[in-house]
Design a protein around this motif. Structure first.
Motif, PDB file in Angstrom:
ATOM      1  N   ASN A 264      -2.473  10.882   3.475  1.00 42.69           N
ATOM      2  CA  ASN A 264      -3.602  11.695   3.001  1.00 42.69           C
ATOM      3  C   ASN A 264      -3.608  13.070   3.647  1.00 42.69           C
ATOM      4  O   ASN A 264      -3.871  14.074   2.995  1.00 42.69           O
ATOM      5  CB  ASN A 264      -4.933  10.993   3.265  1.00 42.69           C
ATOM      6  CG  ASN A 264      -5.105   9.757   2.412  1.00 42.69           C
ATOM      7  OD1 ASN A 264      -4.323   9.488   1.491  1.00 42.69           O
ATOM      8  ND2 ASN A 264      -6.129   8.991   2.704  1.00 42.69           N
TER       9      ASN A 264
ATOM     10  N   ARG B 128      -4.062   8.116  -4.107  1.00 42.72           N
ATOM     11  CA  ARG B 128      -4.993   7.404  -3.235  1.00 42.72           C
ATOM     12  C   ARG B 128      -6.133   6.731  -3.968  1.00 42.72           C
ATOM     13  O   ARG B 128      -6.905   5.993  -3.373  1.00 42.72           O
ATOM     14  CB  ARG B 128      -5.502   8.342  -2.172  1.00 42.72           C
ATOM     15  CG  ARG B 128      -6.177   9.558  -2.721  1.00 42.72           C
ATOM     16  CD  ARG B 128      -6.199  10.746  -1.813  1.00 42.72           C
ATOM     17  NE  ARG B 128      -7.091  10.638  -0.693  1.00 42.72           N
ATOM     18  CZ  ARG B 128      -7.362  11.644   0.110  1.00 42.72           C
ATOM     19  NH1 ARG B 128      -6.801  12.824  -0.080  1.00 42.72           N
ATOM     20  NH2 ARG B 128      -8.169  11.495   1.112  1.00 42.72           N
TER      21      ARG B 128
ATOM     22  N   GLU C 224      -0.925  15.215   2.126  1.00 43.71           N
ATOM     23  CA  GLU C 224      -1.338  15.636   0.789  1.00 43.71           C
ATOM     24  C   GLU C 224      -2.320  16.791   0.881  1.00 43.71           C
ATOM     25  O   GLU C 224      -2.217  17.766   0.125  1.00 43.71           O
ATOM     26  CB  GLU C 224      -1.976  14.452   0.067  1.00 43.71           C
ATOM     27  CG  GLU C 224      -2.432  14.757  -1.334  1.00 43.71           C
ATOM     28  CD  GLU C 224      -3.081  13.538  -1.979  1.00 43.71           C
ATOM     29  OE1 GLU C 224      -4.159  13.715  -2.580  1.00 43.71           O
ATOM     30  OE2 GLU C 224      -2.507  12.444  -1.897  1.00 43.71           O
TER      31      GLU C 224
ATOM     32  N   GLN D 160       0.839  -1.203   0.000  1.00 44.99           N
ATOM     33  CA  GLN D 160       0.000   0.000   0.000  1.00 44.99           C
ATOM     34  C   GLN D 160       0.874   1.252   0.000  1.00 44.99           C
ATOM     35  O   GLN D 160       0.565   2.228  -0.686  1.00 44.99           O
ATOM     36  CB  GLN D 160      -0.950  -0.012   1.203  1.00 44.99           C
ATOM     37  CG  GLN D 160      -2.049  -1.051   1.067  1.00 44.99           C
ATOM     38  CD  GLN D 160      -2.979  -1.068   2.253  1.00 44.99           C
ATOM     39  OE1 GLN D 160      -3.369  -0.014   2.758  1.00 44.99           O
ATOM     40  NE2 GLN D 160      -3.341  -2.255   2.704  1.00 44.99           N
TER      41      GLN D 160
ATOM     42  N   THR E  12     -10.484   1.394  -3.866  1.00 49.67           N
ATOM     43  CA  THR E  12      -9.347   2.305  -4.024  1.00 49.67           C
ATOM     44  C   THR E  12      -8.484   2.204  -2.765  1.00 49.67           C
ATOM     45  O   THR E  12      -8.952   1.740  -1.718  1.00 49.67           O
ATOM     46  CB  THR E  12      -9.808   3.760  -4.208  1.00 49.67           C
ATOM     47  OG1 THR E  12     -10.483   4.174  -3.003  1.00 49.67           O
ATOM     48  CG2 THR E  12     -10.705   3.918  -5.422  1.00 49.67           C
ATOM     49  N   LEU E  13      -7.245   2.649  -2.884  1.00 51.69           N
ATOM     50  CA  LEU E  13      -6.404   2.690  -1.683  1.00 51.69           C
ATOM     51  C   LEU E  13      -7.078   3.492  -0.580  1.00 51.69           C
ATOM     52  O   LEU E  13      -6.993   3.135   0.590  1.00 51.69           O
ATOM     53  CB  LEU E  13      -5.046   3.324  -2.008  1.00 51.69           C
ATOM     54  CG  LEU E  13      -4.035   2.466  -2.733  1.00 51.69           C
ATOM     55  CD1 LEU E  13      -2.771   3.277  -2.996  1.00 51.69           C
ATOM     56  CD2 LEU E  13      -3.712   1.206  -1.971  1.00 51.69           C
ATOM     57  N   ASP E  14      -7.739   4.558  -0.964  1.00 45.80           N
ATOM     58  CA  ASP E  14      -8.433   5.405   0.002  1.00 45.80           C
ATOM     59  C   ASP E  14      -9.501   4.613   0.761  1.00 45.80           C
ATOM     60  O   ASP E  14      -9.702   4.821   1.947  1.00 45.80           O
ATOM     61  CB  ASP E  14      -9.057   6.597  -0.729  1.00 45.80           C
ATOM     62  CG  ASP E  14      -9.227   7.811   0.145  1.00 45.80           C
ATOM     63  OD1 ASP E  14      -8.341   8.078   0.983  1.00 45.80           O
ATOM     64  OD2 ASP E  14     -10.246   8.504  -0.006  1.00 45.80           O
TER      65      ASP E  14
ATOM     66  N   TYR F 196      -5.103   6.703   6.077  1.00 48.64           N
ATOM     67  CA  TYR F 196      -3.707   6.637   5.665  1.00 48.64           C
ATOM     68  C   TYR F 196      -3.005   7.940   6.023  1.00 48.64           C
ATOM     69  O   TYR F 196      -3.491   9.038   5.729  1.00 48.64           O
ATOM     70  CB  TYR F 196      -3.625   6.365   4.164  1.00 48.64           C
ATOM     71  CG  TYR F 196      -2.233   6.399   3.593  1.00 48.64           C
ATOM     72  CD1 TYR F 196      -1.278   5.476   4.004  1.00 48.64           C
ATOM     73  CD2 TYR F 196      -1.863   7.349   2.646  1.00 48.64           C
ATOM     74  CE1 TYR F 196       0.007   5.499   3.488  1.00 48.64           C
ATOM     75  CE2 TYR F 196      -0.581   7.373   2.120  1.00 48.64           C
ATOM     76  CZ  TYR F 196       0.346   6.455   2.550  1.00 48.64           C
ATOM     77  OH  TYR F 196       1.614   6.485   2.046  1.00 48.64           O
TER      78      TYR F 196
ATOM     79  N   ALA G  26       0.949   4.028  -2.988  1.00 46.87           N
ATOM     80  CA  ALA G  26       0.546   5.395  -2.635  1.00 46.87           C
ATOM     81  C   ALA G  26       1.282   6.454  -3.442  1.00 46.87           C
ATOM     82  O   ALA G  26       0.773   7.570  -3.600  1.00 46.87           O
ATOM     83  CB  ALA G  26       0.746   5.628  -1.135  1.00 46.87           C
TER      84      ALA G  26
END
Length: 138
Positions: free
Chosen positions: A131, A101, A134, A93, A120-122, A128, A97
């Motif tokens: 995030n 995401r 970001e 993951q 989704t990764l999100d 996470y 990334a």
């Protein structure tokens, strides 16, 4: 490219080609230009140096300077077993990334690990740590 059965089949075919008897597993990714890259685990005598099935495909995408848009990992214990879907581990993951995401990953269906769902990764890791960084750096 969106995660689909073609990507899952590519991982299964790679697993069967590399591990025709006994245990088998592999990873497959779609890149932004539609390529499918596959890879298998790298096991060493020192377990800390091992790599997951997907790592080779991630490295190849990086080498080609292509964004990964979807990823899947499959595994089976014996030739008599069906392949199951493995959610990307925490390290994978982290690797995914770097492409954002909203990279799609296959996760096992709660009712049957031989079936898969797209997340989704999100969705897989909504809290996470990257995030928040970001959000504050945009």
């Amino acid at each position: 490219m969106k995660l689909d059965q073609k990507l899952v089949d590519a991982a299964i075919n790679q697993a069967l080609a590399r591990f025709p008897t006994g245990y088998a597993g592999a990873g497959a990714v779609y890149t932004e230009d539609g390529q499918i890259l596959t890879s298998v685990c790298f096991d060493t005598h020192n377990e800390i140096a091992n790599l997951c099935h997907e790592a080779g495909a991630y490295c190849e995408a990086n080498r080609l300077n292509l964004k990964v848009t979807a990823s899947v990992c499959v595994s089976r214990s014996t030739p008599e077993d069906e392949f199951i879907i493995l959610t990307p581990c925490g390290i994978c993951q982290e690797r995914l990334a770097i492409w954002g995401r909203f990279v799609e990953v296959a996760v096992p269906d709660p009712s049957n690990p031989n079936l898969w769902q797209v997340k989704t990764l999100d969705q897989v890791q909504p809290y996470y740590w990257g995030n928040i960084i970001e959000e504050f750096n945009t």
